[in-house]
Design a protein around this motif. Structure first.
Motif, PDB file in Angstrom:
ATOM      1  N   GLN A  50      -0.687   6.912  -0.865  1.00  0.00           N
ATOM      2  CA  GLN A  50      -0.610   8.155  -1.618  1.00  0.00           C
ATOM      3  C   GLN A  50      -0.989   7.760  -3.118  1.00  0.00           C
ATOM      4  OE1 GLN A  50       3.367   9.492  -2.866  1.00  0.00           O
ATOM      5  NE2 GLN A  50       4.080   7.983  -1.599  1.00  0.00           N
ATOM      6  N   ASN A  63       0.848  -1.255  -0.052  1.00  0.00           N
ATOM      7  CA  ASN A  63       0.016   0.095  -0.173  1.00  0.00           C
ATOM      8  C   ASN A  63       0.907   1.102   0.082  1.00  0.00           C
ATOM      9  OD1 ASN A  63      -1.812   2.013   0.562  1.00  0.00           O
ATOM     10  ND2 ASN A  63      -2.825   0.999   2.020  1.00  0.00           N
ATOM     11  N   SER A 112      -6.574  -6.306   6.601  1.00  0.00           N
ATOM     12  CA  SER A 112      -7.412  -5.093   6.439  1.00  0.00           C
ATOM     13  C   SER A 112      -6.583  -3.761   6.424  1.00  0.00           C
ATOM     14  CB  SER A 112      -8.278  -4.992   8.016  1.00  0.00           C
ATOM     15  OG  SER A 112      -9.070  -3.823   7.858  1.00  0.00           O
ATOM     16  N   GLY A 113      -7.122  -2.936   5.579  1.00  0.00           N
ATOM     17  CA  GLY A 113      -6.480  -1.822   5.172  1.00  0.00           C
ATOM     18  C   GLY A 113      -5.091  -1.881   4.347  1.00  0.00           C
ATOM     19  N   GLY A 128      -5.118  -2.649   1.132  1.00  0.00           N
ATOM     20  CA  GLY A 128      -5.342  -2.017  -0.232  1.00  0.00           C
ATOM     21  C   GLY A 128      -6.040  -3.206  -1.045  1.00  0.00           C
ATOM     22  N   LYS A 129      -6.746  -4.011  -0.469  1.00  0.00           N
ATOM     23  CA  LYS A 129      -7.525  -4.734  -1.475  1.00  0.00           C
ATOM     24  C   LYS A 129      -8.546  -4.587  -2.390  1.00  0.00           C
ATOM     25  CE  LYS A 129      -8.994  -7.542   1.943  1.00  0.00           C
ATOM     26  NZ  LYS A 129      -8.212  -6.494   2.874  1.00  0.00           N
ATOM     27  N   THR A 130      -9.280  -3.375  -1.766  1.00  0.00           N
ATOM     28  CA  THR A 130     -10.353  -2.919  -2.469  1.00  0.00           C
ATOM     29  C   THR A 130      -9.971  -2.154  -3.559  1.00  0.00           C
ATOM     30  OG1 THR A 130     -11.973  -3.085  -0.404  1.00  0.00           O
ATOM     31  CG2 THR A 130     -12.384  -1.588  -2.249  1.00  0.00           C
ATOM     32  N   GLU A 131      -8.698  -1.234  -3.089  1.00  0.00           N
ATOM     33  CA  GLU A 131      -8.264  -0.307  -4.038  1.00  0.00           C
ATOM     34  C   GLU A 131      -7.760  -1.050  -5.287  1.00  0.00           C
ATOM     35  OE1 GLU A 131      -8.216   3.250  -4.191  1.00  0.00           O
ATOM     36  OE2 GLU A 131      -9.508   3.006  -2.535  1.00  0.00           O
ATOM     37  N   SER A 148     -13.242   0.798   5.483  1.00  0.00           N
ATOM     38  CA  SER A 148     -12.946  -0.673   5.679  1.00  0.00           C
ATOM     39  C   SER A 148     -14.045  -1.233   5.049  1.00  0.00           C
ATOM     40  CB  SER A 148     -12.558  -0.971   6.930  1.00  0.00           C
ATOM     41  OG  SER A 148     -12.573  -2.638   6.963  1.00  0.00           O
ATOM     42  N   SER A 149     -14.157  -2.190   4.253  1.00  0.00           N
ATOM     43  CA  SER A 149     -15.239  -2.867   3.741  1.00  0.00           C
ATOM     44  C   SER A 149     -15.499  -3.998   4.662  1.00  0.00           C
ATOM     45  CB  SER A 149     -14.817  -3.746   2.237  1.00  0.00           C
ATOM     46  OG  SER A 149     -13.963  -2.943   1.356  1.00  0.00           O
ATOM     47  N   ASN A 165      -8.522   1.060   9.175  1.00  0.00           N
ATOM     48  CA  ASN A 165      -8.839   1.705   7.525  1.00  0.00           C
ATOM     49  C   ASN A 165     -10.285   2.661   7.712  1.00  0.00           C
ATOM     50  OD1 ASN A 165      -9.510   1.903   4.994  1.00  0.00           O
ATOM     51  ND2 ASN A 165      -9.425   0.104   4.749  1.00  0.00           N
ATOM     52  N   TYR A 170      -1.120   4.446 -13.071  1.00  0.00           N
ATOM     53  CA  TYR A 170      -2.473   3.785 -13.543  1.00  0.00           C
ATOM     54  C   TYR A 170      -3.195   4.379 -14.423  1.00  0.00           C
ATOM     55  CZ  TYR A 170      -1.940   1.870  -8.472  1.00  0.00           C
ATOM     56  OH  TYR A 170      -1.425   1.244  -7.540  1.00  0.00           O
TER      57      TYR A 170
END
Ligand SMILES: Nc1ncnc2c1ncn2[C@@H]1O[C@H](COP(=O)(O)OP(=O)(O)OP(=O)(O)O)[C@@H](O)[C@H]1O
Length: 500
Positions: free
Chosen positions: A109, A106, A161-162, A164-167, A215-216, A212, A115
């Motif tokens: 920033q 992660n 958790s936190g 960076g999975k969702t990103e 957090s999801s 996070n 990307y």
């Protein structure tokens, strides 16, 4: 290659790693060997004695900028892996391969240069491993394998958790949309709708946790369906394991689901319509003293969520109904009970409790007496008869919380269905790419049953991935992206190495 535990000839002058309670691992040079122990002069100027069995060799020939694939390391042990990732992270290289697994650190920033559209063009069709490690390369392999072999693929995004999975999942989706997207002719494309559904899902399924701020609190499997020509033809979002307990119980410094705070900060007429107000006045929110998020305006987020709901095709009438349920849950939480006239019975405690009971019934459009009965009484159905039993105040509060949790999780499932209906599925699709963003493993001082389920699921998925990997080749297997935040890297790596 040497794995952790393989004996290596350590002699005086060897460069080695030893464990350090503060910085995890520290490097140094062996200055003396006495039987089973060695004396090491560490690079931070200390002299340390350690057992030879606990000393690991250091690769002195590793390139100064690290290696982009950790299978190239002479020693694939914990300090070697961590050192390599650290060197790369300091050079802003957040991605590294370990064979066909992508490790993502992660960056905390925004790194728009890695990307952008030009990067997507570069990775399109490039053989895996030819360019620098990247999340786009993983999506590209999955897509090409699907096209060439006509097989579906899954990408598993795993990490604490936190981390960076969702990103990471969002980047994957963006790249798949780039590869298989249609030119926007009329209306919105499937891929746009999937990406646009994120803010809605996040408003109802995400919360601030210790690790996070967003957090999801649910697992998500996004299924992108493709037609024969490789164009996206449908999609489905499947969700798992929403953390129900959060609705009624939040610990400092966490928050409940975002939507509760958004609604309390909605325009004044909405707040009045739902008889809401300051979040501090609601039991389900005031168990934690955290009400605001740094750099986030809940009032603005409320409007953004309403806009996102418009975009994913949720009508104004349905939006009203959704927020009525959200408000009702807050009011339910404020219905307190006291002892009734009969033994072990309960009634609303005072006028405030009666006000919240009445408001809940109005918002849920149900009969107030039926609602009170549902909370204060238990119905038992036996083969002979139906027995109604009164509940004491404590049991009535448990039943109240049960109702709130069930309402919320049903609301969430309904929302997901609604989004899926609006996106549309392709019943004729033969191939799909699935991206699994399961919510991350967590370990606290005291862990609830939910944490156990989350961690167990993560372990099972990792095991499944390992089995799938050993049975198939890179091009037809599931793909894994392991994401880490630097602070958790050490602990997570232990897990990864144990299971890899
Ligand atoms: N690739 C990235 N670029 C920039 N920022 C990132 C990236 N990955 C993660 N972050 C930052 O880290 C935060 C946490 O990431 P994310 O929400 O994806 O974690 P997570 O692993 O899904 O956590 P949880 O399991 O709690 O849902 C993000 O809000 C973002 O600020």
């Amino acid at each position: 290659m040497c794995y952790h535990g393989t004996p290596v000839n350590i002699i005086v002058g060897s460069h080695v790693w030893i464990e350090d309670p503060e910085v995890s691992w520290i490097d140094g040079q062996v200055s003396k060997i006495n039987g089973k122990d060695a004396e090491i002069e560490t690079t931070n100027g200390k002299k340390v004695v350690a057992s030879l069995s606990k000393i690991l060799p250091k690769d002195m020939e590793a390139p100064p900028g690290g290696v982009d694939d950790m299978t190239k390391l002479s020693y694939l042990h914990e300090p070697g892996v961590l050192q390599n990732l650290k060197i790369r992270y300091e050079l802003n290289e957040i991605y590294t391969y370990t064979g066909n697994i992508l490790i993502a650190i992660n960056p905390f920033q925004r790194l728009p240069h890695i990307y952008g559209a030009h990067m997507m063009h570069q990775y399109k069709g490039a053989p895996f491993g030819e360019l620098s490690p990247h999340v786009f390369a993983v999506a590209d392999v999955a897509y090409r394998a699907m096209i060439h072999e006509g097989k579906s693929n899954s990408i598993l995004v795993s990490g604490e958790s936190g981390a960076g999975k969702t990103e990471t999942t969002k980047m994957l989706m963006q790249y798949l949309a780039f590869l298989g997207g249609r030119a926007a002719t009329e209306g919105r494309t499937v891929e746009q709708q999937v990406l646009e559904s994120n803010p809605v899902l996040e408003a109802f399924g995400n919360a601030k946790t210790v690790r996070n701020n967003n957090s999801s609190r649910f697992g998500k499997f996004v299924e992108i369906q493709f037609d024969k020509s490789g164009r996206i033809s449908g999609a489905a979002i499947r969700t798992y394991l929403l953390e129900r307990s959060r609705v009624c119980q939040v610990n400092d410094p966490e928050r409940n689901y975002h939507c509760f705070y958004l609604l309390c900060n909605a325009p004044q007429e909405e707040v009045e319509k739902y008889k809401l107000g300051n979040p501090r006045s609601f039991h389900y929110l005031n168990q934690s003293k955290c009400y605001e998020l740094a750099d986030v305006s809940d009032a603005r987020e409320y409007l953004a969520t309403r806009r996102a709901m418009d975009i994913v095709g949720i009508s104004q009438k349905d939006q009203e109904a959704i927020f009525r349920v959200v408000a009702a849950i807050l009011h339910i939480g404020n219905i307190e009970f006291t002892k009734g006239k009969e033994v072990d019975s309960s009634i609303p405690k005072d006028d405030t409790a009666k006000f919240h009971l009445k408001t809940t019934a109005e918002l849920l459009m149900c009969d107030i007496d039926a609602l009170e009965d549902a909370l204060c009484k238990r119905v038992m159905i036996t083969p002979e008869e139906v027995i109604k039993r009164s509940l004491d105040p404590q049991s009535a509060a448990v039943s109240r919380d049960g109702l709130a949790k069930t309402l919320y999780s049903r609301l969430f499932d309904w929302l997901v269905d609604k989004i899926n209906n609006s996106i549309g599925q392709d019943p004729n699709s033969k191939c799909l790419i699935g991206v699994l963003d399961i919510y991350g493993f967590e370990s606290f001082k005291s862990n609830s049953f939910e944490q156990f389920c989350i961690n167990f699921t993560n372990e099972k998925l990792q095991q499944h991935f390992n089995q799938a990997k050993s049975q198939t080749t890179l091009h037809t297997s599931s793909l894994l992206i392991a994401v880490f935040s630097v602070c958790d890297m050490i602990k997570s790596f232990t897990c990864l190495l144990l299971t890899a």
